[in-house]
Design an enzyme around this catalytic site. Structure first.
Site, mmCIF file in Angstrom:
data_model
loop_
_atom_site.group_PDB
_atom_site.id
_atom_site.type_symbol
_atom_site.label_atom_id
_atom_site.label_comp_id
_atom_site.label_asym_id
_atom_site.label_seq_id
_atom_site.Cartn_x
_atom_site.Cartn_y
_atom_site.Cartn_z
ATOM 1 N N TYR A 194 0.832 -1.204 0.000
ATOM 2 C CA TYR A 194 0.000 0.000 0.000
ATOM 3 C C TYR A 194 0.866 1.254 0.000
ATOM 4 O O TYR A 194 1.797 1.398 0.804
ATOM 5 C CB TYR A 194 -0.920 0.023 1.225
ATOM 6 N N ARG A 236 -10.213 30.076 48.008
ATOM 7 C CA ARG A 236 -9.673 29.019 48.867
ATOM 8 C C ARG A 236 -9.461 27.697 48.145
ATOM 9 O O ARG A 236 -8.720 26.836 48.632
ATOM 10 C CB ARG A 236 -10.557 28.814 50.093
ATOM 11 N N HIS A 262 -3.200 16.714 -2.315
ATOM 12 C CA HIS A 262 -3.517 16.806 -0.892
ATOM 13 C C HIS A 262 -3.292 18.214 -0.336
ATOM 14 O O HIS A 262 -3.757 18.524 0.766
ATOM 15 C CB HIS A 262 -2.671 15.809 -0.096
ATOM 16 N N ASN A 318 1.536 11.779 5.594
ATOM 17 C CA ASN A 318 0.909 10.834 6.505
ATOM 18 C C ASN A 318 1.356 11.045 7.948
ATOM 19 O O ASN A 318 2.277 11.800 8.239
ATOM 20 C CB ASN A 318 1.252 9.400 6.068
#
Length: 498
Positions: A55, A280, A85, A194
């Protein structure tokens, strides 16, 4: 001369990213990193030569993962990946944000498991060390992809960069810096876009701001406490030790040191049975925020030291394998940023409640709105409005991003962390928090002015003196916005001394 940070075999720290991104420290890599990078790149070459289908190495991306590609198209795939992209929108990231992302990317590649070439890492280092900053749109990331794609294009000489104080074409900056555009090979386009460097780099900067603001909140809180004549017994060490939180112990100890030897508090013992909770419960609330900071730091540093590419190349050139998995999923960083956002919003809420008491004559025992002649002067009245507005905005920004989910890439990526959005909204929230705590600093200093410096604790007196270097006490109304800005500037450029 700029400081130097070397990354190699020791665990990386978020402070290193901040030093490089904001402090312009020079980043170098050890010999072992370069060896790992070379070996990883050799394995990618062997995968391509073998014809093994992997891949992103020799297939399409996302839902196109089942389309195998011939070797002659793999460089084009990498180039096309960056071009397609790089589609972010919206305002640009600032210089430090972009530099932090590049730092985190280098950390990711330094394992040698991405298979990216040493030449590309050298180019990223050159961009950092010569201060060439790609112009990166801030919006459009579901956790990865778009931001690093814009950075990757700049490495190729495409797009615009910040260079020597101006924005110029990347190609021009490369030429003037003596660099050549990269030509990404097999898998390198995917490796560049990525993983989780974007959210991780941004989260490192958020930790830098959050730690500073946690320390300053103790300081401004102590100043408000003293001005409102609080009952110091609430910070008793034995009492706080009964609640075994590291954050509570740390904030409690800091408050005790800041308020030690206060004549004003000594003469105020018993003026009321107990104070309002915004006074407090500072150790408990500030301490809880510190504990969440510690958790976020652990998650972010784990990610900074992780290898978050997909696929990863493992083994040696003699015995390699390539594995597709989900390390780029940034759920842990997304959750850490969301939790830290809630904690920092609470820190601001406490600050706003304290500063509201400072301007309210019904509870402060001080002149209305901290001005000697109220009526003709409004004093600090509207500064509290500003703090309330920012707290309201921070409440919106503290809503978790990680709970959203969308389906992308034709059902291939059907669960997303949205960690980059989580980190960016945390940045906006912290920007608001600087102003909230800056306003408390300004108002607490003015309140202490009415008590007289000779009654103050040495710790609060020191903090007051630091502000007085640029901001004078109030007598009559004057333009307030620049004074808030000066107070914020002190917070950003000075570490509290306690």
């Amino acid at each position: 001369m700029n400081a130097t940070v070397e990354w190699g075999d020791e665990p990386l720290r978020w402070q290193d990213v901040a030093r490089v991104a904001r402090g312009k420290a020079i980043l170098t890599l050890s010999d072992s990193v370069w060896s790992r990078l070379a070996q990883g790149r050799e394995i990618v070459a062997l995968i391509v030569a073998s014809g093994h289908v992997a891949y992103g190495v020799n297939t399409g991306l996302g839902a196109l993962c089942n389309i195998s590609l011939p070797e002659e198209q793999l460089s084009q795939l990498s180039r096309n990946t960056l071009l397609s992209h790089a589609c972010g929108v919206g305002p640009l990231l600032d210089e430090a944000q972009t530099r932090a992302i590049m730092c985190a990317a280098i950390a990711n590649y330094s394992h040698g498991k991405s298979g990216i070439s040493p030449a590309i890492v050298e180019q990223l280092l050159a961009f950092l060390n010569q201060q060439i900053t790609p112009q990166v749109p801030s919006q459009g990331s579901v956790g990865y992809l778009s931001h690093m794609a814009h950075i990757g294009l700049a490495l190729m000489g495409v797009g615009d960069v910040g260079w020597q104080g101006v924005v110029v074409p990347a190609e021009q900056a490369l030429a003037e810096a003596g660099l050549k555009p990269i030509s990404p090979g097999a898998k390198e386009g995917l490796s560049l876009v990525n993983g989780t460097p974007c959210m991780t780099g941004l989260a490192c900067l958020a930790l830098d701001d959050a730690q500073r603001l946690l320390d300053w909140a103790d300081v401004t809180g102590a100043m408000s406490f003293e001005a409102l004549r609080g009952q110091i017994v609430a910070f008793d060490e034995e009492i706080l030790a009964l609640k075994a939180s590291p954050g509570i112990q740390l904030s409690g100890a800091r408050l005790r040191r800041l308020l030690a030897d206060s004549a004003l508090l000594a003469e105020s013992v018993g003026v009321r049975t107990q104070d309002a909770l915004s006074l407090r419960s500072m150790p408990q609330v500030h301490g809880a925020c510190r504990d969440q900071f510690s958790h976020a730091r652990q998650q972010v540093e784990t990610e900074l030291n992780a290898c978050t590419d997909n696929p990863l190349v493992l083994g040696t050139p003699e015995n390699w394998r390539v594995v597709s998995q989900a390390n780029p999923h940034g759920e842990s960083v997304a959750m850490a940023c969301d939790v830290l956002a809630i904690a920092m919003a609470e820190l601001g809420s406490m600050s706003e409640r304290r500063l509201d008491r400072l301007v309210n004559p019904l509870v402060s025992g001080l002149p209305a709105f901290l001005v000697a002649k109220p009526g003709v002067n409004s004093g600090m009245m509207i500064a509290q409005y500003v703090a309330a507005s920012l707290c309201g905005e921070n409440k919106q920004l503290a809503q978790p991003a990680v709970l959203d989910n969308f389906v992308t890439s034709a059902l291939q990526e059907d669960h997303l962390s949205l960690g980059t959005g989580s980190a960016l909204k945390l940045h906006r929230l912290l920007g608001n928090l600087y102003h909230i705590i800056g306003i408390e600093y300004l108002l607490a200093a003015q309140a202490l002015h009415f008590h007289g410096e000779n009654k103050l604790a040495p710790g609060t007196r020191q903090s007051l003196a630091l502000l007085r270097e640029t901001v004078a006490p109030w007598e009559d109304d004057r333009w307030l916005a620049p004074e808030i800005g000066k107070a914020v500037n002190v917070l950003k450029h000075h570490q509290p001394g306690f």
